[in-house]
Design an enzyme around this catalytic site. Structure first.
Site, PDB file in Angstrom:
ATOM      1  N   ASP A 283     -12.438  -9.291  -0.254  1.00 43.75           N
ATOM      2  CA  ASP A 283     -11.273  -8.423  -0.067  1.00 43.75           C
ATOM      3  C   ASP A 283     -10.078  -9.098  -0.734  1.00 43.75           C
ATOM      4  OD1 ASP A 283     -10.205  -6.058   1.902  1.00 43.75           O
ATOM      5  OD2 ASP A 283      -8.722  -7.633   1.641  1.00 43.75           O
ATOM      6  N   HIS A 296       0.569   1.552  -8.425  1.00 45.77           N
ATOM      7  CA  HIS A 296      -0.888   1.690  -8.382  1.00 45.77           C
ATOM      8  C   HIS A 296      -1.544   1.419  -9.738  1.00 45.77           C
ATOM      9  CE1 HIS A 296      -1.422   3.145  -4.266  1.00 45.77           C
ATOM     10  NE2 HIS A 296      -0.243   3.718  -4.412  1.00 45.77           N
ATOM     11  N   ASP A 300      -4.625  -1.010 -10.102  1.00 45.39           N
ATOM     12  CA  ASP A 300      -5.903  -0.690 -10.735  1.00 45.39           C
ATOM     13  C   ASP A 300      -6.296  -1.764 -11.752  1.00 45.39           C
ATOM     14  OD1 ASP A 300      -6.051   1.591  -9.251  1.00 45.39           O
ATOM     15  OD2 ASP A 300      -5.459   2.958 -10.863  1.00 45.39           O
ATOM     16  N   GLU A 326      -9.789  -2.137  -2.067  1.00 46.51           N
ATOM     17  CA  GLU A 326      -9.831  -3.486  -2.636  1.00 46.51           C
ATOM     18  C   GLU A 326     -11.015  -4.285  -2.111  1.00 46.51           C
ATOM     19  OE1 GLU A 326      -7.036  -3.780   0.963  1.00 46.51           O
ATOM     20  OE2 GLU A 326      -7.731  -2.300  -0.484  1.00 46.51           O
TER      21      GLU A 326
END
Length: 415
Positions: A283, A296, A300, A326
């Site tokens: 994570d 974002h 990405d 994630e």
């Protein structure tokens, strides 16, 4: 019989080979055949849809009417019982319940008669029969119910301790109308209506089934004699769609569905061959902050960058997938917990050192990030569900987060 059927099918097939000339497709005839078949399918589909809609609509209406009639029977019985109890026991709550039931009966009675009087959905033999059953007599049921409601309201005009002949007469009329003239007649009307409705729907359903059979036959003919040249292209498209269904579109890694399938297969193999494996869940730490701060698009880029780190840091035999957001998952094949810890800690260090490049206002920049990893060793036993390993690894990941992040934690099976 089988030989006869085979010869007929072969003759039909040969008669339709005019679509092909010397091994090539006669596109003109193919197009006209396709348009004709498609037109017939559209027409039959629309008819079938209309018939199906009528079946469903009539079924809904029948349910509404059946419910209202049954509810009306229940309310009439309630009013009779409350009136008798109120006269005998003189309890005020019986009077209250009776008043409420009378008001409900007025509503459902009015709604029921407005159905076949005003609603075009109900124009069918079943509703015509219901209307006749409830109205064609010297004393139509609607009038009897009005008399019943009037007697009930008149009964309520007297106090609970009244024993006047008029009150007694009103109670007698309530009981007589309920037991002898209303309930039985409503129940008989409901039974006749439901049977007629079933017959009506069965007739329409039979038509719909015939339409469906015709559509299926046309589709089969299209599949056999029109779309055969397109089979290869369809297979290629199917393979491409299958690949997309098992792949995460952002990172190109396997998705959760593909990983679960691989894990099930590998778990069975590991149990059978008595080989260890390790399942790890990664994570990205504080990834929400990355999205909130940099947007974002940059988030990405970080996910893609981390995916490349995973590919480079692990063996081709290891399986990597993005589970969502994630979170990533890794299956280290033929590996025990001790070796896995070394591999995963090295992966953690690489992620910490290799910042993600990105651009901001035309300027090249780098964004550092870290990852927390939880892992579990398997197989525990041949009885364990593969989801159990993911839960174990998730619990270890949670401990890694609690322990300050950017660490690797192993999960142990509870004894």
């Amino acid at each position: 019989m089988k030989n006869v059927a085979y010869r007929k099918l072969k003759k039909l097939y040969e008669s339709l080979l005019f679509f092909y000339e010397d091994g090539t497709i006669n596109t003109s005839l193919l197009t006209r055949g396709y348009v004709l078949a498609l037109s017939l399918i559209i027409i039959l589909t629309l008819l079938s849809h209309y018939i199906t809609s009528r079946v469903v609509e009539r079924g809904i209406v029948a349910a509404e009417i059946s419910f209202d009639i049954g509810y009306e029977v229940s309310l009439v019985g309630q009013i009779e019982r409350y009136a008798t109890s109120y006269y005998t026991n003189k309890e005020e709550f019986d009077r209250t319940f009776m008043v409420n039931s009378i008001e409900k009966l007025k509503g459902v009675n009015g709604r029921l008669y407005s159905y076949y009087a005003d609603d075009s959905r109900l124009k069918s033999p079943a509703t015509d029969q219901l209307k006749e059953a409830m109205q064609s007599s010297a004393a139509p049921l609607e009038e009897i119910l009005k008399d019943f409601i009037a007697a009930s309201e008149f009964f309520l005009t007297y106090t609970s301790d009244s024993s006047s002949p008029q009150r007694q007469m009103a109670l007698k009329q309530i009981v007589d109308l309920s037991q002898n003239k209303i309930i039985n007649r409503l129940q008989n009307a409901l039974t006749d209506f439901q049977q007629s409705q079933v017959n009506d729907i069965n007739t329409i359903s039979s038509m719909q089934r015939n339409m469906t059979i015709a559509i299926i036959l046309l589709i089969l003919l299209e599949a056999l004699f029109i779309f055969r040249p397109l089979v290869k292209r369809i297979e290629e498209a199917h393979a491409n769609l299958t690949r997309q269904a098992l792949e995460d579109p952002l990172t190109g890694l396997k998705n959760r569905r593909a990983f679960s399938s691989d894990l099930i297969a590998h778990h069975s193999s590991a149990v059978r061959e008595k080989k260890k494996f390790v399942l790890a869940v990664c994570d990205l730490d504080k990834f929400k902050t990355v999205n909130d701060t940099y947007g974002h698009d940059v988030g990405d880029l970080v996910l893609k960058h981390f995916s490349e780190i995973l590919r480079k840091a692990l063996r081709p035999s290891d399986i990597i997938a993005r589970m969502g957001g994630e979170e990533f998952v890794i299956l280290l094949t033929n590996t025990d917990a001790k070796k896995a810890h070394v591999v995963l800690d090295r992966l953690r260090l690489v992620a910490e050192k290799e910042a993600c490049p990105y651009k901001e206002d035309g300027e090249d920049k780098q964004l550092s990030f870290t990852t927390s990893i939880g892992y579990a060793e398997g197989p525990l036993s041949d009885q364990e569900n593969v989801e159990h390993y993911i839960k174990l690894a998730d619990s270890a990941l949670y401990k890694a987060k609690e322990g300050g992040r950017n660490i690797v934690v192993r999960a142990y099976q509870d004894k």
